[in-house]
Write an enzyme that holds these catalytic residues in place. Structure first.
Site, PDB file in Angstrom:
ATOM      1  N   SER A  99      45.718  46.870  49.835  1.00  0.00           N
ATOM      2  CA  SER A  99      44.945  46.350  48.707  1.00  0.00           C
ATOM      3  C   SER A  99      43.512  46.847  48.634  1.00  0.00           C
ATOM      4  CB  SER A  99      44.943  44.819  48.746  1.00  0.00           C
ATOM      5  OG  SER A  99      44.436  44.350  49.984  1.00  0.00           O
ATOM      6  N   GLU A 142      33.047  34.949  41.147  1.00  0.00           N
ATOM      7  CA  GLU A 142      32.919  34.531  42.544  1.00  0.00           C
ATOM      8  C   GLU A 142      33.497  35.645  43.401  1.00  0.00           C
ATOM      9  OE1 GLU A 142      36.975  34.622  42.322  1.00  0.00           O
ATOM     10  OE2 GLU A 142      35.686  33.673  40.828  1.00  0.00           O
ATOM     11  N   LYS A 148      41.035  44.942  42.855  1.00  0.00           N
ATOM     12  CA  LYS A 148      40.319  43.988  42.008  1.00  0.00           C
ATOM     13  C   LYS A 148      39.944  44.561  40.637  1.00  0.00           C
ATOM     14  CE  LYS A 148      40.012  40.465  44.915  1.00  0.00           C
ATOM     15  NZ  LYS A 148      40.667  39.163  44.628  1.00  0.00           N
TER      16      LYS A 148
END
Length: 421
Positions: free
Chosen positions: A381, A114, A92
């Site tokens: 990830s 969010e 991210k």
């Protein structure tokens, strides 16, 4: 137009994408579109982005050969792209840095975001602390309970975390509330969307920032194996980590692209988050894509053990890749994801995020059907620190159980080391 030339000027990936927003957000979207068009190829912007990725995030992240796992599976060689080793513990941060750099240049002192699993929220809080920006993170109250470590991390970093009590109290509802905030505070606020969904230019912009993952792999895999992988695989919720590794590989026709969705309690159970396999085209959160909806077009509730995959839609570029046949999409249940979580811990000493565990589970199954001289590259990830409490509760381990988890169960045998070899 080929799939890797997408989107068009209006943000369409074939029939998907676009920008479906209220009139009050049209100015903000146009402003963002113009800013990104100005900076996306700007040498100074790109140099700063590269500097931050190297010196703040710790890129390039390594590719790791899961040799023991590969040997025990008895088929293709499994490689892991270690996004879990990034600063903040997931992919991210790549996208958040790029968007925060735009926020600074656009003179927006306030950032909203969010989050579901909490990793995007942590990344947003992290970069806002670094750049001196106000940060407000919307998070479904159910996700606040099951991702409490990340909630505390966000608060430590100075962010305000707003629990969302509406709807299913998960990622979809957090995104709804963030959109409402943006409408109200559009002049001073930059909305950092965490996935390749939302109105144009977000799907393209987030993909571009995350494509550093696949670009690194294009160099790393030939260095390790002498050629590109036979399969590139990633979990898919909204789809940013998958697009990050898929996009640079789209022109490589010899490499299969496989996205792994959350099958929850089973694809036919009604309790899953498999938008691409069980959904249909519709409009959600500003773009046209595959969504989970009933006969009246109402969004249906989703389910996944992993908060980051618990979303009733998917990025429009994934919808395009599915329809064109360039990418394949499969499902993995909660039980298989949990088993893969335990298996990777025990065989490779790596604790994966539950989201990533879905991709690991399918890689383990697929590897057995392939010869040993072929390779599967999995985008790992994120790391699983945030999920340890949930896994312990659901696996019946002797670990502190939060009240929110008591009484939960997952169909199937999820005991450690029970994944069949």
């Amino acid at each position: 137009m080929t799939s890797y030339d997408q989107p068009d000027a209006a943000g369409h990936f074939g029939i998907y994408g676009g920008s479906f927003v209220s009139e009050t957000l049209t100015h903000a979207i146009n402003e963002l579109r113009q800013a990104y068009a100005r900076y996306q190829n700007d040498p100074e912007f790109l140099a700063e982005f590269a500097y931050e990725l190297k010196h703040f995030v710790g890129r390039p992240s390594p590719v790791y050969h899961a040799a023991r796992m590969s040997r025990e599976m008895g088929g293709a060689q499994i490689y892991l792209k270690r996004e879990d080793l990034n600063h903040t513990g997931a992919h991210k941060i790549n996208n958040v840095i790029g968007q925060a750099m735009l926020a600074k240049r656009m003179g927006k002192p306030r950032v909203i975001a969010e989050t579901g699993a909490g990793q995007h929220g942590v990344a947003a809080a992290t970069i806002c602390a670094r750049y001196g920006l106000e940060c407000v993170v919307y998070m479904g109250s159910e996700d606040v309970k099951r991702q409490s470590p990340n909630v505390y991390r966000m608060k430590l970093l100075g962010a305000t975390v707003v629990p969302v009590e509406s709807g299913s109290r998960t990622l979809k509802d957090a995104l709804n509330e963030a959109m409402r905030d943006w409408v109200t505070n559009v002049e001073n606020t930059f909305y950092i969307i965490g996935t390749v969904a939302g109105p144009h230019p977000y799907p393209m912009m987030v993909r571009d920032f995350q494509s550093v993952i696949g670009k690194e792999c294009l160099t790393q895999m030939p260095e390790m194996t002498g050629r590109q992988p036979d399969v590139v695989m990633a979990c898919v919720g909204g789809g940013s980590n998958a697009m990050g590794i898929f996009h640079p590989y789209i022109p490589y026709s010899g490499t299969r692209l496989i996205g792994v969705e959350a099958a929850g309690e089973g694809m036919d159970s009604g309790k899953h988050s498999a938008s691409l396999q069980r959904g249909s085209p519709g409009v959600l959160h500003g773009n046209r894509t595959y969504i989970l909806q009933d006969d009246n077009g109402q969004i249906t509730e989703t389910h996944s053990i992993s908060a980051g995959l618990d979303y009733p839609g998917v990025g429009p570029e994934h919808a395009w890749l599915k329809d064109t046949g360039r990418a394949e999409y499969v499902g993995i249940t909660d039980a298989d994801a949990l088993a893969a979580f335990h298996y990777l811990c025990r065989t490779e000493g790596i604790i994966p995020a539950l989201e990533s565990s879905h991709a690991i589970a399918y890689a383990m199954k697929l590897a057995k059907t392939m010869p040993s001289d072929q390779s599967i590259l999995v985008n790992l990830s994120g790391r699983g620190d945030k999920d340890i409490g949930t896994v312990a509760d659901l696996s019946g381990a002797d670990f502190y159980c939060r009240p929110s988890c008591q009484g939960q169960s997952v169909k199937g045998d999820v005991r450690p080391v029970e994944f069949k070899r």
